[in-house]
Motif scaffolding. Structure first.
Motif, PDB file in Angstrom:
ATOM      1  N   LYS A  69      40.390 -20.139  -0.303  1.00 51.69           N
ATOM      2  CA  LYS A  69      39.748 -18.835  -0.394  1.00 51.69           C
ATOM      3  C   LYS A  69      38.229 -18.919  -0.496  1.00 51.69           C
ATOM      4  N   THR A  70      37.708 -20.106  -0.745  1.00 56.39           N
ATOM      5  CA  THR A  70      36.258 -20.258  -0.846  1.00 56.39           C
ATOM      6  C   THR A  70      35.773 -21.347   0.108  1.00 56.39           C
ATOM      7  N   THR A  71      34.534 -21.235   0.493  1.00 55.70           N
ATOM      8  CA  THR A  71      33.950 -22.175   1.449  1.00 55.70           C
ATOM      9  C   THR A  71      33.943 -23.619   0.954  1.00 55.70           C
ATOM     10  N   TYR A 103      29.047 -31.440   7.293  1.00 56.44           N
ATOM     11  CA  TYR A 103      29.676 -31.115   6.014  1.00 56.44           C
ATOM     12  C   TYR A 103      28.599 -30.932   4.939  1.00 56.44           C
ATOM     13  N   GLU A 104      27.659 -31.854   4.907  1.00 54.20           N
ATOM     14  CA  GLU A 104      26.557 -31.792   3.939  1.00 54.20           C
ATOM     15  C   GLU A 104      25.710 -30.540   4.155  1.00 54.20           C
ATOM     16  N   ILE A 105      25.385 -30.254   5.404  1.00 51.76           N
ATOM     17  CA  ILE A 105      24.536 -29.102   5.729  1.00 51.76           C
ATOM     18  C   ILE A 105      25.211 -27.800   5.312  1.00 51.76           C
ATOM     19  N   GLU A 106      26.488 -27.665   5.607  1.00 56.06           N
ATOM     20  CA  GLU A 106      27.187 -26.417   5.303  1.00 56.06           C
ATOM     21  C   GLU A 106      27.377 -26.221   3.802  1.00 56.06           C
ATOM     22  N   SER A 161      36.371 -24.138  10.112  1.00 50.93           N
ATOM     23  CA  SER A 161      35.419 -23.828  11.182  1.00 50.93           C
ATOM     24  C   SER A 161      34.830 -22.433  11.061  1.00 50.93           C
ATOM     25  N   ILE A 162      35.443 -21.574  10.237  1.00 51.20           N
ATOM     26  CA  ILE A 162      34.921 -20.208  10.082  1.00 51.20           C
ATOM     27  C   ILE A 162      34.519 -19.944   8.625  1.00 51.20           C
ATOM     28  N   ALA A 163      34.330 -21.031   7.860  1.00 46.93           N
ATOM     29  CA  ALA A 163      33.978 -20.893   6.445  1.00 46.93           C
ATOM     30  C   ALA A 163      32.480 -20.681   6.266  1.00 46.93           C
ATOM     31  N   SER A 164      32.120 -19.713   5.454  1.00 49.96           N
ATOM     32  CA  SER A 164      30.715 -19.483   5.089  1.00 49.96           C
ATOM     33  C   SER A 164      30.681 -18.609   3.847  1.00 49.96           C
ATOM     34  N   ALA A 165      29.555 -18.590   3.181  1.00 50.83           N
ATOM     35  CA  ALA A 165      29.415 -17.772   1.975  1.00 50.83           C
ATOM     36  C   ALA A 165      29.652 -16.301   2.282  1.00 50.83           C
ATOM     37  N   ALA A 180      25.362 -23.333  -1.078  1.00 53.76           N
ATOM     38  CA  ALA A 180      24.724 -23.327  -2.397  1.00 53.76           C
ATOM     39  C   ALA A 180      23.406 -22.551  -2.372  1.00 53.76           C
ATOM     40  N   LYS A 181      22.620 -22.740  -1.307  1.00 56.81           N
ATOM     41  CA  LYS A 181      21.326 -22.052  -1.214  1.00 56.81           C
ATOM     42  C   LYS A 181      21.505 -20.542  -1.102  1.00 56.81           C
ATOM     43  N   LYS A 182      22.519 -20.112  -0.343  1.00 62.12           N
ATOM     44  CA  LYS A 182      22.734 -18.673  -0.191  1.00 62.12           C
ATOM     45  C   LYS A 182      23.158 -18.036  -1.506  1.00 62.12           C
TER      46      LYS A 182
END
Length: 729
Positions: A557-559, A590-593, A389-393, A598-600
């Motif tokens: 450790k990774t998104t 899941y798909e959106i995140e 829930s707090i995963a992001s690039a 990948a885009k970031k």
């Protein structure tokens, strides 16, 4: 000389402090631009007012006729304050807010009879283009219809000359396309579940409201300096840049005197917050240079989430007036602390009790222990989902970086409560003798009135810590929408409370145990089952990583690795059983995140390549040519003896060539890996490829670019340096 860099420095160094006028006592101006209870009482009919209150407190739908009355009153109130437009204000899955402004002004088709108009239909619903927002495959690109629908539980507000109406955002087929819709469903679930359990202790409880107090960390950088850095503008962080000789090692910024220019920005921001009903209270310098924090008074979660989303937008707008750029990225600068957004969460009853606050009687403390232990159980059952829930690039840079909680989810409760749980675990199973009941209530549960808010030292390495009367989810990133973490937390606790009540009721019915005995028996088993999630030590240590692995705790450790938990069988069953999200909505998120991740990374890779080849390498070659001319001159003057005199210059020329060659070759290799990643068929494959094949080149390219920054004449270097970005106030 770099014209852009030094022009930016000149502007930053000559800034004057912007004057800020106080608007009056905060208590007098608070929420004056909010269509709150006071405004509704004045501008709505009694029936319309009652309809809105029923919708807020009971979830009752407002019929079309009544919506017209509400819209008319809202329009009259807004126009009395100079408002000309209205908008449905919503939170799509882009990470920012969205709005489309329409004027109250209307005419007939021939242009006659102009009038200000705003009816129930405009208030209740609008139709933005759903295909233009992230939808994770829910909508085809040629299917554009989506709907925003009024959320009466979050009051309308005025910003500038626009009436902003908080709304949910759903697709034509009803799936949630925003953060708010699942959050509202999760809040409904935990209200029902927690109220049912609270009735064990007080039959008068009819509603439980989850509360949230967020702590917003951020960096403030002079706008001209920020604009001189393409990486800051396009990615929110510096992809290159050697550390300043002075960083945060002297610890002289934290809680220090707030710079005058920054203080005036904060005062201006607080004025705006007061008008908008955002109850900001705390401001201070944070650990890193040019880093600060703002925190409000606790609020109901839906409103708190709206206020944080609104605040982040307002912060940027106020910053423009003061010639600042606000950075919300979790790690905008290498070598100094990044930014988080601690989410302080608790549960409050409509009888005025904080369910996570120890009380003054054994019964109130048994109530506290019930909600306290069930929360621990919920986190243990779903620790991987909470991590997701707090995963992001951007948050990947912060988690586990010895400045923020690790990626391993654990709970810190302190020495005193650990002893209480140990004693409670030792309680006999089944029926209790009168002596055991007395001993339990007086010597174990009865000790809790002595628990103080600060009964134990805080553990800054814990991602989920109990802090006296609330749990602090410390791992949430500064750029995140709080709704993501809060939807998950409230969902898992709701499910756990439902299961707890089933177990207690079954014991009462089947074993003949009294209510207190049944509660004690279930809690006792939960304590035994939740030991692996409790950790009091140093979360940064290698020993904890090894220990956590032995305990069976996840360590993503990774998104891309962390997000997988969102679509696990258990997670889908959780959200579907509570009616928070169906499998289509879950899979879409899941798909959106994954796509966003990948885009970031893709954007960062492209920006890094551009800066390295169009700023760093040309500057390096230019300086290298200067050195070459110097060597040629020495040779012309000294002949064969020049090599000794020019040895340092020659070594420097070679070193520069080495770094230039390394940068070029690494960029070529990174570009090839990007092409391969882009050709992959699924968002999951692409995200993993960007994470594991593309991103590792970033640090390699940065290493050589940062070495060149130290070698090249400062007057030639085009990129504003860390010492300038972080220390020019």
């Amino acid at each position: 000389m770099s014209k852009v860099r030094f022009s930016a420095l000149d502007k930053a160094l000559s800034r004057e402090v912007i004057k800020v006028d106080e608007l009056g006592k905060k208590s007098e101006i608070f929420a004056t631009n909010v269509f709150n209870d006071k405004a509704m009482r004045k501008y709505l009919t009694s029936d319309a007012y009652k309809a809105v209150q029923d919708a807020i407190h009971n979830g009752t739908k407002i019929d079309r006729k009544m919506a017209d009355y509400v819209a008319n009153g809202m329009k009259e109130w807004a126009m009395s304050k100079g408002v000309t437009h209205y908008t449905h204000w919503f939170q799509p899955l882009t990470g920012s807010t969205a709005e489309k402004h329409d004027a109250f002004f209307e005419t007939f088709f021939d242009g006659s009879d102009p009038v200000e108009k705003f009816g129930g239909s405009q208030l209740a619903q609008q139709e933005p283009d759903a295909s233009s927002f992230p939808n994770g495959g829910i909508r085809n690109t040629f299917e554009a219809r989506g709907y925003t629908a009024w959320d009466p539980t979050s009051p309308a507000f005025i910003y500038g000359t626009t009436l902003c109406i908080p709304t949910v955002f759903v697709s034509y087929t009803g799936e949630a396309l925003d953060y708010k819709t699942p959050l509202l469903r999760a809040l409904h679930s935990i209200d029902d579940a927690a109220t049912s359990v609270a009735k064990y202790f007080d039959k008068n409880v009819t509603k439980v409201t989850p509360t949230l107090g967020w702590e917003q960390e951020y960096f403030l950088i002079d706008r001209s300096l920020a604009k001189s850095r393409p990486d800051l503008i396009l990615t929110g962080r510096t992809l290159l840049g050697h550390s300043s000789a002075k960083g945060q090692q002297l610890e002289d910024h934290y809680f220090g005197s707030i710079p005058t220019r920054v203080l005036n920005y904060m005062r201006d921001l607080e004025n705006e917050c007061m008008l908008l009903g955002i109850p900001v209270k705390t401001r201070h310098n944070e650990v890193a240079p040019s880093q600060f924090e703002l925190a409000p008074i606790f609020e109901e979660i839906n409103l708190a989430v709206d206020h944080n989303s609104l605040l982040m937008d307002v912060m940027q707008k106020v910053a423009e007036r003061h010639h600042f750029k606000v950075l919300f990225h979790e790690k905008p600068f290498k070598g100094v602390n990044g930014s988080g957004k601690h989410n302080n969460w608790s549960l409050a009853t409509d009888t005025g009790i904080n369910l996570l606050s120890p009380g003054k009687t054994p019964m109130s403390n048994l109530q506290f222990l019930t909600f306290f232990i069930n929360t621990i159980k919920a986190v243990q059952n779903h620790e991987a989902l909470l991590r997701a829930s707090i995963a992001s690039a951007s948050n990947d840079h912060r988690l586990g970086a010895n400045e923020a909680p690790p990626a391993i989810i654990s709970i810190f409760i302190g020495e005193q409560l650990t002893k209480v749980l140990e004693e409670l675990e030792g309680v006999s199973k089944g029926k209790l003798s009168p002596e055991e009941k007395t001993d339990l209530k007086l010597n174990v549960v009865g000790k809790l009135p002595d628990v103080l808010l600060d009964n134990t030292d805080r553990n800054r390495t814990s991602p989920f810590a109990f802090t006296g009367n609330k749990f602090e989810f410390r791992a949430v990133g500064s750029s995140a929408n709080c709704a993501n973490a809060m939807t998950t937390l409230n969902a898992i606790v709701a499910q756990q409370l439902i299961e707890f009540k089933k177990e207690v009721d079954a014991l009462i019915e089947n074993s003949g145990l009294k209510k207190d005995e049944a509660i004690f028996n279930v809690l006792r088993e939960y304590i035994k089952q939740t030991k692996k999630i409790l950790f009091e030590g140093d979360g940064y240590s290698e020993e904890w990583e090894k220990e956590a692995e032995k305990r069976g705790l996840s360590n993503f450790k990774t998104t891309p690795d962390a997000l997988k938990a969102k679509v696990s069988e258990n997670s889908v069953a959780l959200f579907e059983s509570l009616g928070i999200m169906n499998h289509v909505e879950i899979e879409a998120r899941y798909e959106i995140e994954l796509e966003e991740y990948a885009k970031k990374i893709q954007i960062e890779g492209r920006v890094l390549g551009d800066i390295a080849r169009n700023h760093v390498i040309p500057t390096a070659i230019k300086y290298q040519n200067t050195l070459i001319e110097n060597v040629k001159g020495l040779k012309d003057i000294f002949g064969a003896d020049y090599s000794k005199l020019a040895s340092e210059q020659i070594n420097l020329i070679k070193e520069i060539s080495h770094h230039i060659e390394a940068i070029n070759s690494k960029i070529d290799a990174m570009t090839e890996e990007r092409k391969k990643a882009n050709a992959l068929g699924s968002a999951e494959q692409m995200a993993h490829a960007y994470c594991n094949q593309v991103k590792p080149y970033f640090e390699e390219i940065r290493y050589h670019a940062d070495k060149l920054e130290l070698l090249i004449d400062d007057e030639m270097w085009t990129l504003t340096k860390y010492r300038e970005l972080l220390f020019i106030k």
